[in-house]
Scaffold this motif. Sequence first.
Motif: not given
Lengths: 321, 248
Positions: A158-182
Amino acid sequence: MAIAVRNLTKFYGQEKAVDNISFDVNTGEILGFLGPNGAGKTTTMKIITCYLPPSGGTVEVDGLSIVNDSLAVRRKIGYLPELNPLYLDMNVLEYLEYSAQLHGLDAPAIRSRMREMIDVCGIGDVRHKDIGELSKGYRQRVGLAQAMIHDPEVLILDEPTSGLDPNQIVEIRNLIRQLGRAKTVILSTHILSEVQATCDRVVIIHEGKIVADGTLEQLQQNFRGAETVTLELKADVANAMTDLVPRLQTVPQVESVEYSGSDGASHRFILRAVNGSDIREALFRQAIAEGWLLLEMSRRTTSLEEVFHRLTTTEDVAEHS
Amino acid sequence: MENALTLHQLSGSARNIGTIFRKELRSYFNSAVAYVVIVVFLAIVGWFHTSNLFLMNIASLRLLFEVVPIVFLFVIPAITMRLLAEEKKTGTIELLATKPLSDAEVVLGKFLAAWALIAAALLPTLIYYLTIAMLGTVDNGPIIGGYLGLLLLAGVFVAVGLLASSFTDNQIVAFIVGFLMVFAFYMLDKVLMYVPGWMTSIVEYLGADFHFSNIARGVIDSRDIVYFLSVLGFTLFLSVVSLERRKW
């Protein structure tokens, strides 16, 4: 591990937070759950994760009912609630161990899963720190690690990137993409670019109702009809309205022409094309044939922002604004 | 097959309760709460116990058993107030409620942790027993009864405090409500003169201190035990119901 939501309705007292929504999430898919604040995203997620019971309708996770097989469903789901609540007085290792124990993992599994999550989420450096001392970005990683500690087949964020700065947002998105594969992932957000960056499919919800459901391409395609071309040309005519507009109207595929002003001999128009066809070439030929001097011509495709805005703006609000 | 399944579920339940119990106990001892509670408790109890001991000139712990319930009135709501209110305030209750364990397991684990902390605070008072045993002959019946009674009384107070904590997400409110409820329980058998005659025996039976005094005399009557266990069980049940209010 598919999720099937059918005619889901939720009342808070008299207020209808979720209104008869149905959608599916397919196995291995990352679904973006998009809507303005207060649209019913969080409520829907709380129901899927068995925190709140539905007022009506059903939700099945892998064929298991969230009402009758609640414990079995909860075993399959990893959940990152809104605002990422954490026990601030626990350190990262203690907290991950606690989460793993609550999922009933045995001791060797707990150790190996903790190692893996610390590695994947990049929280090795802070593993002995109290969660209260961590930055928001690290807390979010800890929240994700907690959600995945039992290797769930379904992830609900639920809103995993809310309140993060732009760099952190990119990191968390990549993490979700990577984890979401399976995994099967539902991710809620009110930020459109988040969906573009991470999701395979999007469900747009507004005032408790689903207003769109499809891939990003499909959504863009469906709302192509509103594509416009802005045109500015120089022509020596007495009256742009009467002399130029009818001429532009004769160009093939042009649906409507709107005159938007003149500046001396240059005149501006906004043209709307029939269902998304490209009229620029025809306009150019017309200008040559008429002897107009073309100063500017630009096509505006409907952006997803506009699609989103149009879908999630209440009719009467749109009229007044 | 069915028996095996229930047994399996039972062991799963015990494990979940144990997980919650260890986490809560650890957070008591990780923060200053446990130490403050134990020190304050021992300081107050120690003062009242020793200041009159030599005046009375009797080798008993009667004074101790009189003052501890009163200290419980303040200390127990203070240690139970955060148990559920804090989880509601910070939203961690949502994490807990979406893990594969029941609300009853959460309530039981938290209850046992706070109860264990009180037992830990009570443990050092055994030194008083040892010192008194050196000074004179002690009648062990009232001592055993007294400690049993204190543990049962603490159990009821902890359950009541936990219930108060389930009502709200504000720890101060949880403390005040918890205090008022245990105070009412404690005072019930002391206001009998204001109660209509036909109700006195009922009100007296409901009073916690009445049953505690019975046990603390060294008379361990099953009626008193049943009273404590049923109040305790019912209060914990109400806490579970109160937690599940979100589902209404």
